[in-house]
Design a protein around this motif. Structure first.
Motif, PDB file in Angstrom:
ATOM      1  N   GLU A 147       0.809  -1.208   0.000  1.00 17.51           N
ATOM      2  CA  GLU A 147       0.000   0.000   0.000  1.00 17.51           C
ATOM      3  C   GLU A 147       0.854   1.275   0.000  1.00 17.51           C
ATOM      4  O   GLU A 147       0.346   2.357  -0.286  1.00 17.51           O
ATOM      5  CB  GLU A 147      -0.933   0.017   1.229  1.00 17.51           C
ATOM      6  N   GLN A 148       2.131   1.158   0.358  1.00 13.84           N
ATOM      7  CA  GLN A 148       3.010   2.333   0.263  1.00 13.84           C
ATOM      8  C   GLN A 148       3.346   2.520  -1.222  1.00 13.84           C
ATOM      9  O   GLN A 148       3.840   1.584  -1.858  1.00 13.84           O
ATOM     10  CB  GLN A 148       4.313   2.099   1.044  1.00 13.84           C
ATOM     11  N   PRO A 149       3.106   3.726  -1.789  1.00 13.42           N
ATOM     12  CA  PRO A 149       3.387   3.902  -3.218  1.00 13.42           C
ATOM     13  C   PRO A 149       4.874   3.688  -3.523  1.00 13.42           C
ATOM     14  O   PRO A 149       5.742   4.053  -2.736  1.00 13.42           O
ATOM     15  CB  PRO A 149       2.948   5.346  -3.506  1.00 13.42           C
ATOM     16  N   TRP A 150       5.134   3.094  -4.686  1.00 13.62           N
ATOM     17  CA  TRP A 150       6.512   2.778  -5.055  1.00 13.62           C
ATOM     18  C   TRP A 150       7.245   4.034  -5.512  1.00 13.62           C
ATOM     19  O   TRP A 150       6.643   4.976  -6.018  1.00 13.62           O
ATOM     20  CB  TRP A 150       6.522   1.735  -6.174  1.00 13.62           C
ATOM     21  N   HIS A 151       8.557   4.048  -5.315  1.00  4.37           N
ATOM     22  CA  HIS A 151       9.415   5.140  -5.778  1.00  4.37           C
ATOM     23  C   HIS A 151      10.736   4.499  -6.212  1.00  4.37           C
ATOM     24  O   HIS A 151      11.146   3.503  -5.605  1.00  4.37           O
ATOM     25  CB  HIS A 151       9.637   6.108  -4.606  1.00  4.37           C
ATOM     26  N   PRO A 152      11.400   5.034  -7.238  1.00  2.00           N
ATOM     27  CA  PRO A 152      12.651   4.385  -7.696  1.00  2.00           C
ATOM     28  C   PRO A 152      13.686   4.205  -6.586  1.00  2.00           C
ATOM     29  O   PRO A 152      14.477   3.252  -6.625  1.00  2.00           O
ATOM     30  CB  PRO A 152      13.172   5.350  -8.762  1.00  2.00           C
ATOM     31  N   LEU A 153      13.654   5.084  -5.544  1.00  2.27           N
ATOM     32  CA  LEU A 153      14.615   4.954  -4.450  1.00  2.27           C
ATOM     33  C   LEU A 153      14.528   3.575  -3.779  1.00  2.27           C
ATOM     34  O   LEU A 153      15.503   3.054  -3.262  1.00  2.27           O
ATOM     35  CB  LEU A 153      14.353   6.023  -3.384  1.00  2.27           C
ATOM     36  N   TYR A 154      13.306   3.013  -3.794  1.00  3.26           N
ATOM     37  CA  TYR A 154      13.109   1.725  -3.132  1.00  3.26           C
ATOM     38  C   TYR A 154      13.866   0.583  -3.816  1.00  3.26           C
ATOM     39  O   TYR A 154      14.023  -0.486  -3.231  1.00  3.26           O
ATOM     40  CB  TYR A 154      11.611   1.382  -3.053  1.00  3.26           C
ATOM     41  N   LEU A 155      14.322   0.821  -5.052  1.00  5.10           N
ATOM     42  CA  LEU A 155      15.083  -0.226  -5.753  1.00  5.10           C
ATOM     43  C   LEU A 155      16.297  -0.647  -4.924  1.00  5.10           C
ATOM     44  O   LEU A 155      16.703  -1.805  -4.939  1.00  5.10           O
ATOM     45  CB  LEU A 155      15.551   0.296  -7.129  1.00  5.10           C
ATOM     46  N   ALA A 156      16.863   0.320  -4.200  1.00  2.00           N
ATOM     47  CA  ALA A 156      18.083   0.021  -3.433  1.00  2.00           C
ATOM     48  C   ALA A 156      17.767  -0.445  -2.023  1.00  2.00           C
ATOM     49  O   ALA A 156      18.659  -0.641  -1.199  1.00  2.00           O
ATOM     50  CB  ALA A 156      18.971   1.263  -3.385  1.00  2.00           C
ATOM     51  N   GLN A 157      16.494  -0.656  -1.678  1.00  2.00           N
ATOM     52  CA  GLN A 157      16.175  -0.906  -0.274  1.00  2.00           C
ATOM     53  C   GLN A 157      16.769  -2.186   0.322  1.00  2.00           C
ATOM     54  O   GLN A 157      17.089  -2.204   1.512  1.00  2.00           O
ATOM     55  CB  GLN A 157      14.679  -0.778   0.001  1.00  2.00           C
ATOM     56  N   PRO A 158      16.949  -3.262  -0.470  1.00  5.58           N
ATOM     57  CA  PRO A 158      17.609  -4.427   0.149  1.00  5.58           C
ATOM     58  C   PRO A 158      18.986  -4.043   0.663  1.00  5.58           C
ATOM     59  O   PRO A 158      19.392  -4.444   1.758  1.00  5.58           O
ATOM     60  CB  PRO A 158      17.704  -5.421  -0.998  1.00  5.58           C
ATOM     61  N   LEU A 159      19.685  -3.225  -0.098  1.00  3.48           N
ATOM     62  CA  LEU A 159      21.023  -2.809   0.294  1.00  3.48           C
ATOM     63  C   LEU A 159      20.989  -1.906   1.519  1.00  3.48           C
ATOM     64  O   LEU A 159      21.684  -2.114   2.500  1.00  3.48           O
ATOM     65  CB  LEU A 159      21.676  -2.072  -0.890  1.00  3.48           C
ATOM     66  N   TYR A 160      20.123  -0.888   1.476  1.00  2.10           N
ATOM     67  CA  TYR A 160      20.175  -0.017   2.651  1.00  2.10           C
ATOM     68  C   TYR A 160      19.470  -0.586   3.867  1.00  2.10           C
ATOM     69  O   TYR A 160      19.692  -0.145   4.975  1.00  2.10           O
ATOM     70  CB  TYR A 160      19.868   1.457   2.370  1.00  2.10           C
ATOM     71  N   ASN A 161      18.692  -1.613   3.698  1.00  2.00           N
ATOM     72  CA  ASN A 161      18.191  -2.299   4.883  1.00  2.00           C
ATOM     73  C   ASN A 161      19.338  -3.032   5.587  1.00  2.00           C
ATOM     74  O   ASN A 161      19.418  -3.048   6.813  1.00  2.00           O
ATOM     75  CB  ASN A 161      17.073  -3.279   4.533  1.00  2.00           C
TER      76      ASN A 161
END
Lengths: 381, 354
Positions: A147-161
């Protein structure tokens, strides 16, 4: 499975009353045994910390380094999870002990107790899993619900998690000053910066202690001690991050909209806490090391009940859930962790707007139903 | 001095966010300087429902003056309970300890625990001795003590102190208790009276001779009462009688009283909602419940002292609303007033800065 249970508004309130009764029972039975428990945990933690640091002074011998670091890491985990988090919730305030009280406690973490009590006890525990309200949904940095709208920044989220896991306490400290809200103009910058500088000052004292004072005291063992402290802090960060992410983000944990919680009743509040939280199964020692956040469901239903009682009430909560057909989300640490990571990987990519119904079982239906009589009139028309 | 402070700060930088005390306390709770503690060394039964508790105070303890009281905090079934108790041992701390003597109160929570359940070795929390129920620096020539029940305890400390110094002025002690056996320190008092001709002891056994001592009787027992420096300690009724008598004689300044229970005049009003702003707690309270008790039961860390409206340790800032003084029944209070929570009840909805 879908459609086996329909929760009526009456059911929800009955569920809430049953939980209220459970809470009263526990409150009435608090006593000497509970007080002894928390005092013992505090004694063990302080002894482990002092012992670990002492052993580490002999770090020129590798086994001493290993033992000292392990002791210190364990002490730091206990201090944050079973002691700090729970004392700051006021779980032990009933003892009226001026040394173990939510209003005077300070913990070994980047964020100050004051800021934490606001962002965690108030914001997160009141608006649990409400989109746009609960800042803990992905810590305003990760997409953990479709439900959180997607944003290109999220592409890197596995890394920054992964990076977040390593520096978790600092991530939380910065996060508690709500930079993103100041950025959006919802909060004034002066207040935000004051909070940030409080966090930095507090963090500074801890950096000084772990990375300057103790290494200097160790003399020739300066580097091993510094590295040992860094390792202990990192272990604690990774552990806390893992446990906390398993609390609200595994598969099955639901989110809600602000409209859904408008005029929420006590029963509905309980139900939302239930549906938004997930437990982790494990041994008694494991539960203590998670600060009993492995009983995230029970903790969210009763955030101010002493943590040592969650294990006792869990079977009763579970039985209640079975009676009302409410899902009780629980699993082993590997299962819940992999579920979280699957989500973080999947939601790094665009879509879906919500989980497909056949994958997400019938929970969405139930909670919608539970909140159905709260849907604003215009949407019914 | 500066070196000491530097060392303390250096030690604190090693223990932040805790204090060095928190670690010292692991080794011996009495080493903590931040919070005074004591260890129960011995217990001595005095009567069927009273006992003396011998306490070894920890580092930083200040000597008491005979007649003063100490606030003692005891962990009863996991919850800390605080009460003031008069010190019954003489000043000078023989053997490094001091004693309190406790009589079981009907419906009391702490007194039965102290008399019947506490064991040697138990750790209690302490505050420094305080109170004005003491002898003046220049000892008066003639003294009068009017006591009843456990009201004898501060007077016992005074008498023991005088006896130790082998200096007993002209003292009249009028003490009431239900029976001869129920007189706390009975044997010791009688022994002192035998040893010092200057000390006259009048025991009044209320169960054998109907009722409490009246002020008229006092005048018979001690005709020169009005000329003596006087101390009274006992149940509220006795103190009220004594105060009225001394006031009528126009010599109220010659009487000192010690009370451990508030004089409550008011039946209380309607009550209301009490919000403790800093702790974020909110509870409904009755119009006759002291705010101190309301806060304590809600888990708020309430500062407290004598619990009788005397010492002002419990004072807190009123943010909004009005309170009722339980001693007078008078309603008062404005924003930013400082109120005594131990003798104030809410009069409507209020907010307190705690």
């Amino acid at each position: 499975m879908a459609g086996t249970t329909q929760l009526t508004a009456v059911d929800v309130e009955e569920f809430g009353r049953a939980l209220d009764r459970l809470r009263e029972e526990i409150l009435a039975s608090l006593g000497e045994g509970d007080a002894r428990y928390i005092r013992r945990v505090i004694t063990v933690q302080r002894s482990l910390e002092a012992g670990g640091r002492a052993v580490m002074f002999a770090s020129l011998l590798p086994p001493a380094w290993l033992a000292g670091t392990a002791m210190l890491a364990t002490a730091k985990i206990l201090e944050n999870m079973e002691i700090g988090h729970n004392v700051l919730h006021g779980q032990w305030d009933w003892m009226r002990d001026p040394e173990i009280h939510s209003t005077v406690w300070e913990w070994d973490s980047g964020s100050s107790a004051e800021q934490w009590k606001h962002s965690h006890n108030y914001v997160h525990h009141t608006y649990t899993n409400v989109l746009g309200k609960d800042r803990d949904i992905g810590y305003s940095a990760l997409r953990v619900h479709p439900e959180q709208p997607w944003h290109p920044l999220y592409l890197a989220q596995p890394l920054y998690n992964l990076m977040l896991a390593v520096v978790f306490e600092w991530g939380i400290a910065i996060y508690d000053s709500e930079l993103e809200r100041a950025w959006r103009g919802e909060k004034n910058w002066a207040e935000t910066l004051t909070q940030l500088s409080t966090a930095l000052r507090k963090g500074g004292r801890q950096v000084l202690k772990d990375y300057v004072a103790f290494p200097l005291l160790a003399g020739p063992a300066f580097l091993p001690v510094l590295f040992g402290n860094l390792t202990a802090n990192t272990i604690r960060n990774v552990w806390a991050h893992m446990i906390i992410f398993c609390g609200h983000f595994p598969e099955g944990a639901e989110v809600f909209t602000e409209e859904q919680i408008e005029g929420e009743t006590r029963g509905e509040w309980y139900l939302r806490q239930m549906l938004g939280s997930a437990n982790i199964e494990g041994s008694a020692l494991f539960h203590i090391l998670t600060g009993n956040l492995s009983f995230q469901i029970e903790h969210h239903l009763f955030p101010d009940l002493p943590s040592n009682r969650y294990a006792q009430i869990a079977p009763e909560v579970r039985a209640l859930c079975a009676r009302f057909g409410i899902p009780y989300n629980t699993g082993s640490l590997p299962r819940q962790t992999s579920s979280v990571w699957k989500r973080i990987l999947r939601l790094a990519l665009p879509g879906p707007a919500r989980w497909p119904v056949d994958l997400g079982d019938d929970r969405a239906h139930r909670s919608e139903h539970a909140h159905a009589h709260r849907i604003p009139a215009e949407s019914v028309v | 001095m500066a070196v000491g402070r530097f060392l303390r700060e250096a030690a604190t930088s090693l223990t932040t966010p805790l204090l060095p005390d928190d670690y010292l306390g692991l080794i011996d709770p009495l080493w903590s300087h931040r919070r005074l503690r004591g260890r129960v060394e011995a217990l001595r039964p005095e009567t069927a429902d009273a006992a003396t508790i011998v306490i070894r105070p920890g580092a930083g303890w200040k000597e008491h003056r005979a007649g003063q009281y100490v606030r003692v905090g005891v962990d009863v079934d996991g919850v800390w309970q605080w009460r003031p108790y008069s010190v019954s041992s003489p000043p000078g701390r023989p053997g490094g300890t001091f004693s309190i003597t406790v009589k079981i109160l009907v419906n009391g929570r702490l007194s039965p625990y102290l008399v019947e359940r506490i064991r040697p070795g138990a750790i209690v929390r302490l505050e420094h001795p305080q109170g004005q129920f003491v002898l003046p620096r220049a000892l008066p020539e003639r003294l009068l003590f009017v006591t009843a029940g456990s009201g004898i305890t501060p007077v016992m400390s005074i008498l023991r102190g005088l006896a130790l110094g082998d200096e007993m002025p002209d003292v009249v002690l009028v003490h009431s208790a239900p029976t001869r056996d129920a007189v706390i320190f009975g044997e010791e008092l009688r022994e002192l009276a035998r040893r010092f001709p200057g000390l006259r002891l009048h025991e009044r056994h209320t169960r054998t001779r109907a009722g409490r001592l009246t002020m008229t009787e006092l005048a018979t027992v001690c005709p020169d009462w009005a000329e003596r420096a006087a101390w009274a300690c006992g149940p509220p009724g006795l103190l009220a009688d004594a105060e009225a008598r001394w006031r009528r004689a126009g010599i109220a300044d010659r009487l000192r009283v010690e009370r451990f229970r508030p004089v409550t005049a008011s039946e209380g009003g309607a009550g209301g909602r009490v919000r403790f702003a800093r702790s974020g707690r909110e509870v409904d309270a009755d119009g006759d419940a002291p705010l101190l008790v309301v806060g304590e039961s809600a888990g708020v860390l309430m500062p407290s002292g004598c619990r009788t409206g005397v010492c002002r340790s419990c004072v807190a800032r009123l943010l909004s609303g009005r309170v009722r003084d339980l001693r007078t029944g008078r309603e008062h209070g404005d924003t930013d007033d400082h109120i005594q929570t131990c003798v104030s009840a809410t009069a409507g909805d209020i907010e307190i800065d705690l």
